[in-house]
Design an enzyme around this catalytic site. Structure first.
Site, PDB file in Angstrom:
ATOM      1  N   ARG A   1       0.849  -1.187   0.000  1.00  0.00           N
ATOM      2  CA  ARG A   1       0.000   0.000   0.000  1.00  0.00           C
ATOM      3  C   ARG A   1       0.886   1.240   0.000  1.00  0.00           C
ATOM      4  O   ARG A   1       1.912   1.283   0.704  1.00  0.00           O
ATOM      5  CB  ARG A   1      -0.910   0.048   1.233  1.00  0.00           C
TER       6      ARG A   1
ATOM      7  N   GLU B   1      -3.294   7.352  -4.828  1.00  0.00           N
ATOM      8  CA  GLU B   1      -3.736   6.811  -6.124  1.00  0.00           C
ATOM      9  C   GLU B   1      -5.032   7.488  -6.559  1.00  0.00           C
ATOM     10  O   GLU B   1      -5.902   7.680  -5.707  1.00  0.00           O
ATOM     11  CB  GLU B   1      -3.940   5.298  -6.005  1.00  0.00           C
TER      12      GLU B   1
ATOM     13  N   HIS C   1      -0.905  -0.309  -9.812  1.00  0.00           N
ATOM     14  CA  HIS C   1      -1.570  -1.181  -8.815  1.00  0.00           C
ATOM     15  C   HIS C   1      -2.162  -2.427  -9.494  1.00  0.00           C
ATOM     16  O   HIS C   1      -3.346  -2.732  -9.363  1.00  0.00           O
ATOM     17  CB  HIS C   1      -2.641  -0.408  -8.034  1.00  0.00           C
TER      18      HIS C   1
HETATM   19  C1  DGY Z   1      -5.138  -6.177  -3.036  1.00  0.00           C
HETATM   20  O1  DGY Z   1      -6.000  -6.934  -3.528  1.00  0.00           O
HETATM   21  O2  DGY Z   1      -5.256  -5.703  -1.903  1.00  0.00           O
HETATM   22  C2  DGY Z   1      -3.899  -5.890  -3.799  1.00  0.00           C
HETATM   23  O3  DGY Z   1      -3.448  -4.607  -3.525  1.00  0.00           O
HETATM   24  C3  DGY Z   1      -4.040  -6.123  -5.270  1.00  0.00           C
HETATM   25  O4  DGY Z   1      -2.855  -5.844  -5.927  1.00  0.00           O
END
Ligand code: DGY
Length: 325
Positions: free
Chosen positions: A236, A265, A283
């Site tokens: 994250r 983001e 992402h």
């Molecule tokens: C999630 O599903 O939390 C991931 O970040 C996907 O890449």
């Protein structure tokens, strides 16, 4: 009467058809309205399927008077006020396991991309700069023999560690709980965080985000890293201070960074976009056909279970103890 289900954005068309057949499906992105407006309009919806970019706060939860389940289309669920949902008896589910290999693969792709300067190489070729083989052309780092520091040896951390080991890297890890069996079986070594930060050649966190780990990678931590370390983040964006990362990269303290996630983001820090040694992906850690189709199936299964009065298979761990299932 069909139960109402709100889906924020579309996923696989087969799974959308399944949802449409079974439920009265509202797709937020098709309505041209915000999630906030949709939940007010469709206050009787019994399920909400958000994406990791959708903030599901108290206001959203309170607007949905008949809500039984928030079935997140992601393994991470820091976008949801899950404690509040749990207190009000609403299930919160995620999509674990199915995206582990996809995310670990992308972690390795970023590591290889940064270490072997793939982005620069591609630009070089497309820019017509290739005039012939050169002994000093685009030299990079070899992974064999490097030390890989994994923070959080959960499923994705472990899958990444196994891959990195196959490339000849020494694996050290830091985690809330020590995993002695894994250490014995795979030869991974446990280190405290400070030691891992100071001794790794590549550092990759694989932990969930919460306010307690906000900016755990700040300027001090980046400066403690060995010169020429590669920093990877597929977890994250909030884990890292992007400004501080841009500083240490500009100072050439780090070798490079591979980033799949960003603090704000879809906004990307301007200075990071200017650096040749930063490789970025939007992402897409779980963006494989297999993982995404599995995620949609899990979401549907969790909703079906909640609607039929069962505890969904993928209830998040915090709610398992909170709701005493
Ligand atoms: C999630 O599903 O939390 C991931 O970040 C996907 O890449």
């Amino acid at each position: 009467m069909k139960q109402k289900v709100i889906l924020t954005k579309k996923f696989g068309s087969n799974e959308i058809e399944i949802l449409k057949k079974k439920y009265d499906l509202i797709i937020v992105e098709d309505e041209g309205k915000t999630l906030k407006d949709i939940v007010k309009e469709h206050y009787n919806a019994a399920a909400l399927i958000p994406f990791l970019s959708d903030i599901v706060n108290k206001e959203i939860i309170d607007s949905l008077k008949n809500l039984k389940i928030i079935a997140n289309y992601a393994v991470g669920y820091n976008n949801i006020d899950f404690e509040y949902a749990g207190e009000t008896g609403i299930f919160v589910t995620n999509t674990p396991d199915i995206l582990t290999n996809a995310t670990a693969d992308l972690t390795m792709a970023l590591i290889l991309g940064v270490s072997r300067r793939i982005l620069e190489s591609d630009r070089y070729m497309r820019g017509g700069s290739f005039t012939g083989w050169g002994a000093n052309l685009l030299l990079g780092k070899e992974l064999n023999g490097l030390t890989m520091g994994i923070i959080g040896l959960g499923k994705i951390g472990f899958a990444t560690a196994v891959r990195a080991k196959a490339f000849g890297m020494k694996i050290i890890y830091s985690s809330r709980t020590r995993k002695k069996e894994i250490e014995k079986q795979y030869g991974f070594e446990y280190r405290d965080m400070d030691d891992l930060i100071k001794t790794s050649d590549i550092i990759s966190p694989h932990i969930p985000y919460s306010s307690s780990v906000h900016h755990m990678f700040n300027k001090d931590v980046f400066r403690k890293m060995k010169k020429d370390t590669i920093f990877i983040n597929v977890s994250r964006g909030g884990l890292m201070d992007e400004n501080a990362l841009a500083d240490v990269l500009e100072e050439n303290h780090l070798y490079g960074a591979g980033l799949d996630v960003f603090e704000n983001e879809p906004v990307v820090h301007k200075r990071l976009t200017k650096l040749e040694n930063v490789l970025m992906t939007p992402h897409t850690g779980s963006a494989t056909f297999k993982a995404r189709s599995g995620m949609s199936k899990m979401v549907i299964n969790n909703i079906e279970q909640a609607f039929s009065g069962d505890t969904p298979d993928n209830l998040i761990p915090e709610l398992k103890s909170m709701l005493k299932y």
